[in-house]
Design a protein around this motif. Structure first.
Motif, PDB file in Angstrom:
ATOM      1  N   PRO A  41      -6.383   6.564   4.279  1.00 29.61           N
ATOM      2  CA  PRO A  41      -7.656   5.997   3.824  1.00 29.61           C
ATOM      3  C   PRO A  41      -7.633   5.667   2.337  1.00 29.61           C
ATOM      4  O   PRO A  41      -7.206   6.486   1.510  1.00 29.61           O
ATOM      5  CB  PRO A  41      -8.654   7.124   4.113  1.00 29.61           C
ATOM      6  CG  PRO A  41      -8.035   7.891   5.221  1.00 29.61           C
ATOM      7  CD  PRO A  41      -6.556   7.834   4.985  1.00 29.61           C
ATOM      8  N   GLY A  42      -8.039   4.459   2.003  1.00 27.39           N
ATOM      9  CA  GLY A  42      -8.102   4.044   0.615  1.00 27.39           C
ATOM     10  C   GLY A  42      -6.768   3.703  -0.011  1.00 27.39           C
ATOM     11  O   GLY A  42      -6.700   3.436  -1.220  1.00 27.39           O
ATOM     12  N   LYS A  43      -5.698   3.694   0.790  1.00 26.81           N
ATOM     13  CA  LYS A  43      -4.373   3.401   0.247  1.00 26.81           C
ATOM     14  C   LYS A  43      -3.767   2.202   0.961  1.00 26.81           C
ATOM     15  O   LYS A  43      -4.190   1.830   2.052  1.00 26.81           O
ATOM     16  CB  LYS A  43      -3.466   4.618   0.384  1.00 26.81           C
ATOM     17  CG  LYS A  43      -3.892   5.809  -0.451  1.00 26.81           C
ATOM     18  CD  LYS A  43      -2.831   6.896  -0.428  1.00 26.81           C
ATOM     19  CE  LYS A  43      -3.205   8.055  -1.329  1.00 26.81           C
ATOM     20  NZ  LYS A  43      -2.162   9.117  -1.330  1.00 26.81           N
ATOM     21  N   GLN A  44      -2.750   1.632   0.329  1.00 29.10           N
ATOM     22  CA  GLN A  44      -2.053   0.519   0.943  1.00 29.10           C
ATOM     23  C   GLN A  44      -1.101   1.021   2.021  1.00 29.10           C
ATOM     24  O   GLN A  44      -0.632   2.165   1.986  1.00 29.10           O
ATOM     25  CB  GLN A  44      -1.261  -0.250  -0.129  1.00 29.10           C
ATOM     26  CG  GLN A  44      -2.134  -1.066  -1.071  1.00 29.10           C
ATOM     27  CD  GLN A  44      -1.310  -1.999  -1.942  1.00 29.10           C
ATOM     28  OE1 GLN A  44      -0.153  -1.733  -2.250  1.00 29.10           O
ATOM     29  NE2 GLN A  44      -1.892  -3.119  -2.336  1.00 29.10           N
ATOM     30  N   ARG A  45      -0.813   0.129   2.976  1.00 32.85           N
ATOM     31  CA  ARG A  45       0.162   0.461   3.999  1.00 32.85           C
ATOM     32  C   ARG A  45       1.524   0.610   3.339  1.00 32.85           C
ATOM     33  O   ARG A  45       1.904  -0.200   2.482  1.00 32.85           O
ATOM     34  CB  ARG A  45       0.199  -0.623   5.071  1.00 32.85           C
ATOM     35  CG  ARG A  45       0.999  -0.258   6.307  1.00 32.85           C
ATOM     36  CD  ARG A  45       0.864  -1.304   7.396  1.00 32.85           C
ATOM     37  NE  ARG A  45      -0.505  -1.426   7.872  1.00 32.85           N
ATOM     38  CZ  ARG A  45      -0.844  -2.125   8.950  1.00 32.85           C
ATOM     39  NH1 ARG A  45       0.084  -2.742   9.665  1.00 32.85           N
ATOM     40  NH2 ARG A  45      -2.108  -2.203   9.318  1.00 32.85           N
ATOM     41  N   GLU A  46       2.288   1.636   3.745  1.00 35.32           N
ATOM     42  CA  GLU A  46       3.600   1.875   3.158  1.00 35.32           C
ATOM     43  C   GLU A  46       4.657   2.052   4.246  1.00 35.32           C
ATOM     44  O   GLU A  46       4.363   2.537   5.345  1.00 35.32           O
ATOM     45  CB  GLU A  46       3.579   3.122   2.261  1.00 35.32           C
ATOM     46  CG  GLU A  46       3.265   4.418   2.986  1.00 35.32           C
ATOM     47  CD  GLU A  46       3.412   5.643   2.095  1.00 35.32           C
ATOM     48  OE1 GLU A  46       3.912   5.516   0.956  1.00 35.32           O
ATOM     49  OE2 GLU A  46       3.033   6.743   2.554  1.00 35.32           O
ATOM     50  N   LEU A  47       5.880   1.677   3.886  1.00 35.72           N
ATOM     51  CA  LEU A  47       7.004   1.851   4.793  1.00 35.72           C
ATOM     52  C   LEU A  47       7.398   3.321   4.825  1.00 35.72           C
ATOM     53  O   LEU A  47       7.579   3.943   3.776  1.00 35.72           O
ATOM     54  CB  LEU A  47       8.189   0.999   4.334  1.00 35.72           C
ATOM     55  CG  LEU A  47       9.497   1.160   5.092  1.00 35.72           C
ATOM     56  CD1 LEU A  47       9.353   0.659   6.521  1.00 35.72           C
ATOM     57  CD2 LEU A  47      10.611   0.401   4.383  1.00 35.72           C
ATOM     58  N   VAL A  48       7.547   3.868   6.016  1.00 33.00           N
ATOM     59  CA  VAL A  48       7.945   5.263   6.186  1.00 33.00           C
ATOM     60  C   VAL A  48       9.437   5.351   6.497  1.00 33.00           C
ATOM     61  O   VAL A  48      10.163   6.131   5.887  1.00 33.00           O
ATOM     62  CB  VAL A  48       7.140   5.921   7.319  1.00 33.00           C
ATOM     63  CG1 VAL A  48       7.643   7.332   7.589  1.00 33.00           C
ATOM     64  CG2 VAL A  48       5.655   5.928   6.978  1.00 33.00           C
ATOM     65  N   ALA A  49       9.890   4.573   7.468  1.00 35.84           N
ATOM     66  CA  ALA A  49      11.289   4.637   7.887  1.00 35.84           C
ATOM     67  C   ALA A  49      11.636   3.369   8.640  1.00 35.84           C
ATOM     68  O   ALA A  49      10.767   2.722   9.238  1.00 35.84           O
ATOM     69  CB  ALA A  49      11.543   5.862   8.763  1.00 35.84           C
ATOM     70  N   GLY A  50      12.928   3.025   8.621  1.00 32.07           N
ATOM     71  CA  GLY A  50      13.387   1.853   9.337  1.00 32.07           C
ATOM     72  C   GLY A  50      14.741   2.094   9.975  1.00 32.07           C
ATOM     73  O   GLY A  50      15.496   2.973   9.537  1.00 32.07           O
TER      74      GLY A  50
END
Length: 121
Positions: A41-50
């Motif tokens: 909430p209130g944050k940008q989407r971020e990459l976790v793993a690929g």
């Protein structure tokens, strides 16, 4: 039509584990890279793993050593094993896949609808 559906979110205590799954279905010729992202909430989407089609992986620094990404290419399914969960991991988790629907067709990005992960302290 290609669909990605995530499973496995829920509520867990700090230190616990969850396993997320993401199943791809529909008109699929090939799947290239697959990734997990999250948005708190209130944050940008971020990459976790690929993970690449060949199995090479990468992780955000914040989850290294705690999360493990894997895929079952035969089943078109992506997984995220999350251990030693922390309250800071609370977010909606989304899977993403780069998919070609036909031979020689350009690959496109597809997203799942997201699954909520809540870690209580």
């Amino acid at each position: 039509q290609v669909q990605l559906v995530e499973y496995g979110g829920g509520l867990v205590q700090a230190g616990g584990s969850l396993r997320l799954s993401c199943a791809a279905s529909g008109s699929i010729f090939s799947i290239n890279a697959m990734t997990w992202h999250r948005q708190a909430p209130g944050k940008q989407r971020e990459l976790v793993a690929g993970i690449t089609r060949g199995g090479s992986t990468n992780y955000a620094d914040s989850v290294k050593g705690r999360f493990t990404i894997s895929r079952d290419s035969a089943e078109n399914t992506l997984y995220l094993q999350m251990d030693s969960l922390e309250p800071e991991d609370t977010a909606v988790y989304y899977c993403n896949a780069v998919i070609s629907e036909k031979l020689f067709a350009a690959a496109r990005d597809y997203w799942g609808q997201g699954t909520q992960v809540t870690v209580s302290s």
